[in-house]
Design an enzyme around this catalytic site. Structure first.
Site, short mmCIF file in Angstrom:
data_model
loop_
_atom_site.label_atom_id
_atom_site.label_comp_id
_atom_site.label_asym_id
_atom_site.label_seq_id
_atom_site.Cartn_x
_atom_site.Cartn_y
_atom_site.Cartn_z
N GLU A 1 -52.37 -37.67 12.65
CA GLU A 1 -53.75 -38.10 12.34
C GLU A 1 -54.01 -37.83 10.87
O GLU A 1 -54.15 -36.68 10.45
CB GLU A 1 -54.75 -37.32 13.22
CG GLU A 1 -56.19 -37.68 12.90
CD GLU A 1 -57.20 -36.75 13.56
OE1 GLU A 1 -56.92 -36.16 14.62
OE2 GLU A 1 -58.30 -36.59 12.98
N ARG B 1 -60.40 -38.41 4.46
CA ARG B 1 -61.24 -37.51 3.65
C ARG B 1 -60.80 -37.49 2.21
O ARG B 1 -61.37 -36.78 1.39
CB ARG B 1 -61.13 -36.07 4.17
CG ARG B 1 -61.65 -35.91 5.56
CD ARG B 1 -61.52 -34.47 6.01
NE ARG B 1 -61.57 -34.44 7.45
CZ ARG B 1 -61.40 -33.36 8.19
NH1 ARG B 1 -61.16 -32.21 7.61
NH2 ARG B 1 -61.45 -33.43 9.50
N LYS C 1 -61.99 -36.56 22.35
CA LYS C 1 -61.74 -35.36 21.57
C LYS C 1 -62.94 -34.43 21.75
O LYS C 1 -64.08 -34.86 21.55
CB LYS C 1 -61.57 -35.78 20.11
CG LYS C 1 -61.79 -34.70 19.07
CD LYS C 1 -61.38 -35.21 17.70
CE LYS C 1 -62.16 -34.53 16.60
NZ LYS C 1 -61.58 -34.72 15.27
N THR D 1 -61.39 -38.71 11.12
CA THR D 1 -62.60 -38.62 10.32
C THR D 1 -63.22 -40.00 10.07
O THR D 1 -63.78 -40.25 9.00
CB THR D 1 -62.36 -37.89 8.96
OG1 THR D 1 -61.47 -36.78 9.18
CG2 THR D 1 -63.64 -37.32 8.39
#
Ligand code: 3PG
Length: 207
Positions: free
Chosen positions: A40, A44, A128, A68
Site C-alpha cells: 500500500e 502522502r 479497514k 490515504t
C-alpha cells in the site's frame, strides 16, 4: 483480484510512505523477497503516484495499491498509475461513487458499527478498521464479530509485530496493516536487506 483475495495474500499489508521515487523499486523488491507481495503506497508524498507506476512496471510479483485516498479523483490517477486496489481512511458517498466509477477494488476505512453498516449498504464487506488502536483494536474487532460477523477486517494504525498475531487469530481479521516494515531510517539508508528481514518476520506472523 478482489479485496478479500488481496487481504488473504499476506498477513501484513505494509503502509508505505515513499519520499523518493528511486526508493520505490528496491523497496518493493525487498518486501517481495521477504514474502510480502501486497503493498500500500500512501498518497502522502509527491513521489507516491510515480512510485506506484514504477513498482507496477518493474516488480510484477507485487500487488501494488494506494492508500490515504481521500478525494474521488485520486482513484482514476491511481488506476492509471497501475494501482490494483485502493485504501481509504474513511468512507463517504463521493468516495463510493468515485471508486465504483473507476472500478478499482476498494478497502474502505471504518471506525464505528454505523460506518460498518453504511459500508455494507454500499456493497463493501472487507473493511479497514482505522485507526485500529484508538478504535479498540482486539476488543473492538471481537465485539464487531458478533452482530457484523460477515465483515472481514484489516486493522491498521498502531498495530505492531507484537500485537499482530493475536489480531490475525480472530476469524474476522483477514490481514493487518502497519508501517513498521519500511522504517524511515532503513529507507533513507537504502538498507533493503533489513527491510527483507522485517518482511520475512511479518510474512511468518499468521500462525
Ligand atoms: C498510517 O496511517 O500511517 C497507518 O495507519 C499506519 O499506522 P502505523 O504507523 O501505526 O502502522
Amino acid at each position: 483480484m478482489q479485496i478479500r483475495e488481496i487481504m488473504r495474500s499476506c498477513p501484513v499489508m505494509p503502509v508505505l510512505v515513499i519520499e523518493k521515487t528511486e526508493h520505490a523499486v528496491p523497496l518493493a523488491k525487498a518486501l517481495v523477497a521477504g514474502g510480502i507481495r501486497v503493498l500500500e503506497v500512501t498518497l502522502r508524498t509527491e513521489a507516491a503516484l510515480e512510485s506506484v507506476r514504477l513498482i507496477a512496471e518493474q516488480v510484477p510479483e507485487a500487488i501494488v495499491g494506494v492508500g490515504t485516498v481521500i478525494r474521488p479523483e485520486q482513484f482514476k490517477q491511481s488506476r492509471d498509475a497501475g494501482a490494483r486496489f485502493a485504501v481509504t481512511p474513511g468512507l463517504t458517498p463521493k468516495l463510493v461513487a468515485g471508486a465504483l466509477e473507476v472500478g478499482i477494488p476498494l478497502l474502505p476505512g471504518v471506525m464505528t458499527p454505523s460506518e460498518v453498516i453504511y459500508a455494507l449498504e454500499e456493497g463493501f464487506d472487507a473493511l479497514k478498521l482505522f485507526p485500529a488502536e484508538q478504535a479498540g483494536s482486539y476488543g473492538m474487532l471481537k465485539a464487531l464479530g458478533g452482530p457484523l460477523a460477515e465483515v472481514l477486517f484489516c486493522p491498521t494504525g498502531g498495530v505492531t509485530p507484537e500485537s499482530a498475531p493475536k489480531l490475525l487469530a480472530l476469524p474476522n481479521v483477514g490481514c493487518v496493516g502497519g508501517s513498521w516494515l519500511a522504517p524511515k531510517d532503513k529507507l533513507a539508508a537504502g538498507d533493503w536487506a533489513a527491510i527483507t528481514e522485517l518482511a520475512k518476520a511479518a510474512a511468518a506472523l499468521r500462525g
